[in-house]
Write a protein that holds these residues in place. Structure first.
Motif, PDB file in Angstrom:
ATOM      1  N   TYR A 121      17.005  13.655  24.463  1.00 31.76           N
ATOM      2  CA  TYR A 121      16.000  12.804  25.102  1.00 31.76           C
ATOM      3  C   TYR A 121      16.630  11.553  25.707  1.00 31.76           C
ATOM      4  O   TYR A 121      16.197  11.061  26.732  1.00 31.76           O
ATOM      5  N   SER A 122      17.689  11.051  25.067  1.00 30.41           N
ATOM      6  CA  SER A 122      18.261   9.791  25.517  1.00 30.41           C
ATOM      7  C   SER A 122      19.285   9.951  26.628  1.00 30.41           C
ATOM      8  O   SER A 122      19.604   9.006  27.317  1.00 30.41           O
ATOM      9  N   CYS A 123      19.877  11.161  26.791  1.00 26.35           N
ATOM     10  CA  CYS A 123      20.877  11.350  27.830  1.00 26.35           C
ATOM     11  C   CYS A 123      20.973  12.824  28.189  1.00 26.35           C
ATOM     12  O   CYS A 123      20.471  13.680  27.475  1.00 26.35           O
ATOM     13  N   ASP A 124      21.659  13.094  29.279  1.00 25.92           N
ATOM     14  CA  ASP A 124      21.796  14.459  29.773  1.00 25.92           C
ATOM     15  C   ASP A 124      23.227  14.943  29.555  1.00 25.92           C
ATOM     16  O   ASP A 124      24.162  14.404  30.128  1.00 25.92           O
ATOM     17  N   ASN A 125      23.394  15.976  28.697  1.00 24.53           N
ATOM     18  CA  ASN A 125      24.716  16.520  28.406  1.00 24.53           C
ATOM     19  C   ASN A 125      24.989  17.801  29.168  1.00 24.53           C
ATOM     20  O   ASN A 125      25.957  18.499  28.880  1.00 24.53           O
ATOM     21  N   SER A 126      24.130  18.141  30.132  1.00 23.30           N
ATOM     22  CA  SER A 126      24.245  19.435  30.804  1.00 23.30           C
ATOM     23  C   SER A 126      25.585  19.587  31.528  1.00 23.30           C
ATOM     24  O   SER A 126      26.170  20.669  31.535  1.00 23.30           O
ATOM     25  N   THR A 127      26.103  18.515  32.123  1.00 27.95           N
ATOM     26  CA  THR A 127      27.387  18.591  32.822  1.00 27.95           C
ATOM     27  C   THR A 127      28.518  18.893  31.853  1.00 27.95           C
ATOM     28  O   THR A 127      29.396  19.714  32.133  1.00 27.95           O
ATOM     29  N   LEU A 128      28.495  18.258  30.688  1.00 25.09           N
ATOM     30  CA  LEU A 128      29.513  18.509  29.668  1.00 25.09           C
ATOM     31  C   LEU A 128      29.469  19.956  29.211  1.00 25.09           C
ATOM     32  O   LEU A 128      30.505  20.630  29.105  1.00 25.09           O
ATOM     33  N   PHE A 129      28.267  20.477  28.940  1.00 26.04           N
ATOM     34  CA  PHE A 129      28.131  21.866  28.508  1.00 26.04           C
ATOM     35  C   PHE A 129      28.605  22.823  29.600  1.00 26.04           C
ATOM     36  O   PHE A 129      29.226  23.846  29.319  1.00 26.04           O
ATOM     37  N   GLU A 130      28.307  22.501  30.828  1.00 27.48           N
ATOM     38  CA  GLU A 130      28.724  23.352  31.944  1.00 27.48           C
ATOM     39  C   GLU A 130      30.250  23.429  32.012  1.00 27.48           C
ATOM     40  O   GLU A 130      30.822  24.504  32.220  1.00 27.48           O
ATOM     41  N   LYS A 131      30.917  22.288  31.820  1.00 26.92           N
ATOM     42  CA  LYS A 131      32.383  22.265  31.840  1.00 26.92           C
ATOM     43  C   LYS A 131      32.966  23.056  30.671  1.00 26.92           C
ATOM     44  O   LYS A 131      33.929  23.814  30.835  1.00 26.92           O
ATOM     45  N   ILE A 132      32.394  22.876  29.486  1.00 26.51           N
ATOM     46  CA  ILE A 132      32.890  23.595  28.307  1.00 26.51           C
ATOM     47  C   ILE A 132      32.698  25.089  28.484  1.00 26.51           C
ATOM     48  O   ILE A 132      33.588  25.901  28.183  1.00 26.51           O
ATOM     49  N   LYS A 133      31.525  25.476  28.994  1.00 27.87           N
ATOM     50  CA  LYS A 133      31.247  26.904  29.209  1.00 27.87           C
ATOM     51  C   LYS A 133      32.242  27.503  30.201  1.00 27.87           C
ATOM     52  O   LYS A 133      32.808  28.577  29.957  1.00 27.87           O
ATOM     53  N   GLU A 134      32.477  26.786  31.283  1.00 28.15           N
ATOM     54  CA  GLU A 134      33.434  27.279  32.285  1.00 28.15           C
ATOM     55  C   GLU A 134      34.827  27.430  31.694  1.00 28.15           C
ATOM     56  O   GLU A 134      35.525  28.420  31.931  1.00 28.15           O
ATOM     57  N   ALA A 135      35.239  26.445  30.882  1.00 24.99           N
ATOM     58  CA  ALA A 135      36.569  26.477  30.281  1.00 24.99           C
ATOM     59  C   ALA A 135      36.717  27.647  29.314  1.00 24.99           C
ATOM     60  O   ALA A 135      37.759  28.308  29.269  1.00 24.99           O
ATOM     61  N   ILE A 136      35.665  27.942  28.545  1.00 26.42           N
ATOM     62  CA  ILE A 136      35.711  29.068  27.604  1.00 26.42           C
ATOM     63  C   ILE A 136      35.807  30.387  28.357  1.00 26.42           C
ATOM     64  O   ILE A 136      36.617  31.261  28.036  1.00 26.42           O
ATOM     65  N   LEU A 137      34.972  30.535  29.397  1.00 30.82           N
ATOM     66  CA  LEU A 137      34.918  31.802  30.130  1.00 30.82           C
ATOM     67  C   LEU A 137      36.175  32.048  30.958  1.00 30.82           C
ATOM     68  O   LEU A 137      36.603  33.195  31.121  1.00 30.82           O
ATOM     69  N   THR A 138      36.764  30.980  31.477  1.00 29.99           N
ATOM     70  CA  THR A 138      37.960  31.138  32.315  1.00 29.99           C
ATOM     71  C   THR A 138      39.250  30.957  31.527  1.00 29.99           C
ATOM     72  O   THR A 138      40.334  31.039  32.098  1.00 29.99           O
ATOM     73  N   LYS A 139      39.108  30.685  30.201  1.00 31.44           N
ATOM     74  CA  LYS A 139      40.279  30.464  29.328  1.00 31.44           C
ATOM     75  C   LYS A 139      41.165  29.347  29.885  1.00 31.44           C
ATOM     76  O   LYS A 139      42.358  29.494  30.073  1.00 31.44           O
ATOM     77  N   GLN A 140      40.507  28.216  30.111  1.00 31.59           N
ATOM     78  CA  GLN A 140      41.178  27.082  30.734  1.00 31.59           C
ATOM     79  C   GLN A 140      41.314  25.934  29.734  1.00 31.59           C
ATOM     80  O   GLN A 140      40.337  25.547  29.077  1.00 31.59           O
ATOM     81  N   THR A 141      42.525  25.411  29.591  1.00 32.72           N
ATOM     82  CA  THR A 141      42.781  24.303  28.669  1.00 32.72           C
ATOM     83  C   THR A 141      42.049  23.045  29.137  1.00 32.72           C
ATOM     84  O   THR A 141      41.946  22.793  30.336  1.00 32.72           O
ATOM     85  N   VAL A 142      41.542  22.255  28.166  1.00 30.35           N
ATOM     86  CA  VAL A 142      40.802  21.039  28.502  1.00 30.35           C
ATOM     87  C   VAL A 142      41.448  19.822  27.845  1.00 30.35           C
ATOM     88  O   VAL A 142      42.192  19.940  26.869  1.00 30.35           O
ATOM     89  N   LYS A 143      41.158  18.667  28.418  1.00 25.44           N
ATOM     90  CA  LYS A 143      41.544  17.391  27.831  1.00 25.44           C
ATOM     91  C   LYS A 143      40.291  16.537  27.672  1.00 25.44           C
ATOM     92  O   LYS A 143      39.389  16.584  28.521  1.00 25.44           O
ATOM     93  N   PHE A 144      40.221  15.760  26.586  1.00 30.16           N
ATOM     94  CA  PHE A 144      39.038  14.910  26.387  1.00 30.16           C
ATOM     95  C   PHE A 144      39.357  13.808  25.378  1.00 30.16           C
ATOM     96  O   PHE A 144      40.325  13.876  24.623  1.00 30.16           O
ATOM     97  N   ASP A 145      38.507  12.792  25.394  1.00 29.26           N
ATOM     98  CA  ASP A 145      38.555  11.737  24.379  1.00 29.26           C
ATOM     99  C   ASP A 145      37.632  12.150  23.246  1.00 29.26           C
ATOM    100  O   ASP A 145      36.545  12.696  23.487  1.00 29.26           O
TER     101      ASP A 145
END
Length: 297
Positions: A121-145
């Motif tokens: 309710y307080s914020c939109d995490n859809s972009t983060l989920f979209e990136k994580i989903k793409e990384a899982i499906l494409t087997k792509q390494t990620v960097k994050f804080d």
């Protein structure tokens, strides 16, 4: 490629019933002569496809034709369509086309039965989920804080393996390059995630998530919760873990991985919860309450 093209021609005819050779040639980026040969092959294979001349002519499929689907029962067809609908709800890539094709084959349309919203309710995490989903499906390494339960910040590089929803929260299981092991990251604590140009292979060695789960220390806590909190009790705990006491309150048995989240969760009930056992948890909460009191002196 030809077999795939032949099947797609049938799918298109099931949807449109009539289509011209010119349209098909443009769609597949082949010559009209190739399309004519394809139609001949389909016809010789027993598919009731034919040419009709005239103003509204073109390549047609007999009106009463439905692709043979006798290997699947009606229930199985519905389950397939419903499963694809659930993937649509998560914005799975290229799923609409598959759903459309199978709906045409089965001669039915799956009702939209599920809606998934990744945002709070307080914020939109859809972009983060979209990136994580793409990384899982494409087997792509990620960097994050990442910020752990103590609020400590670290920069992580990881190979994302799967997303889990557990106890009202999303978690990312990933192979952490820094720790050289599978780690569980709470999605709400992941910030500034980016996809790198590096790719990884999912293997049995780096996918032992269940083994990792088994190593987590689980604590069993028995609590008494005031009857005024019935709405939370029945919302947040399995019925078999709830007992009604003679005074009207609830005795609840909880089993969670022991960490700061558990202590904070117990304290979230305020004066309406009392830990009965173990004594060690009672002592930890008492010390935290004493520290909290210091903040208001």
């Amino acid at each position: 490629m030809k077999i795939s093209r032949l099947f797609e021609i049938v799918y298109l005819l099931l949807e449109k019933r009539t289509i011209t050779a010119k349209e098909l040639a443009a769609h597949f980026e082949v010559s009209a002569r190739t399309i004519y040969r394809d139609i001949d092959i389909l016809s010789s294979a027993g598919i009731p496809v034919y040419f009709q001349r005239g103003k509204h002519g073109g390549i047609k499929l007999m009106d009463n034709y439905i692709m043979n689907k006798s290997l699947l029962s009606q229930k199985e067809q519905n389950e397939i369509l419903y499963a694809l609908q659930s993937l649509n709800a998560t914005n799975y890539p290229n799923n609409n086309k598959t759903l459309s094709k199978l709906s045409a084959i089965f001669k039915q349309k799956a009702d939209s039965w599920i809606k998934i919203d990744f945002s709070r309710y307080s914020c939109d995490n859809s972009t983060l989920f979209e990136k994580i989903k793409e990384a899982i499906l494409t087997k792509q390494t990620v960097k994050f804080d990442y910020f752990n339960t103590k609020g400590e910040h670290s920069e992580r590089t990881a190979d994302p393996l799967t997303l889990w929803f557990k106890e009202k929260a999303w978690y990312l299981f990933a192979y952490c390059h820094d720790k050289k092991d599978i780690r569980q990251f709470k999605v709400s604590r992941i910030k500034d995630l980016i996809l790198t140009e590096k790719y990884f292979e999912k293997s049995a060695e780096n996918f032992k998530i269940n083994d990792k789960k088994d190593k987590v220390k689980i604590v069993k806590v028995i609590v008494e919760i005031d009857k005024s909190q019935a709405y939370r009790v029945y919302d947040e705990f399995p019925e078999e873990n709830i007992s009604k006491m003679e005074n009207g309150n609830f005795e609840v048995i909880m089993e969670y991985p022991e960490n700061e989240w558990v202590y904070g969760y117990l304290l979230s009930f305020g004066e309406y919860l009392k830990v009965k056992e173990p004594e060690r948890i009672k002592k930890i909460l008492f010390e935290k309450i004493e520290k909290m009191k210091e903040n208001y002196k």
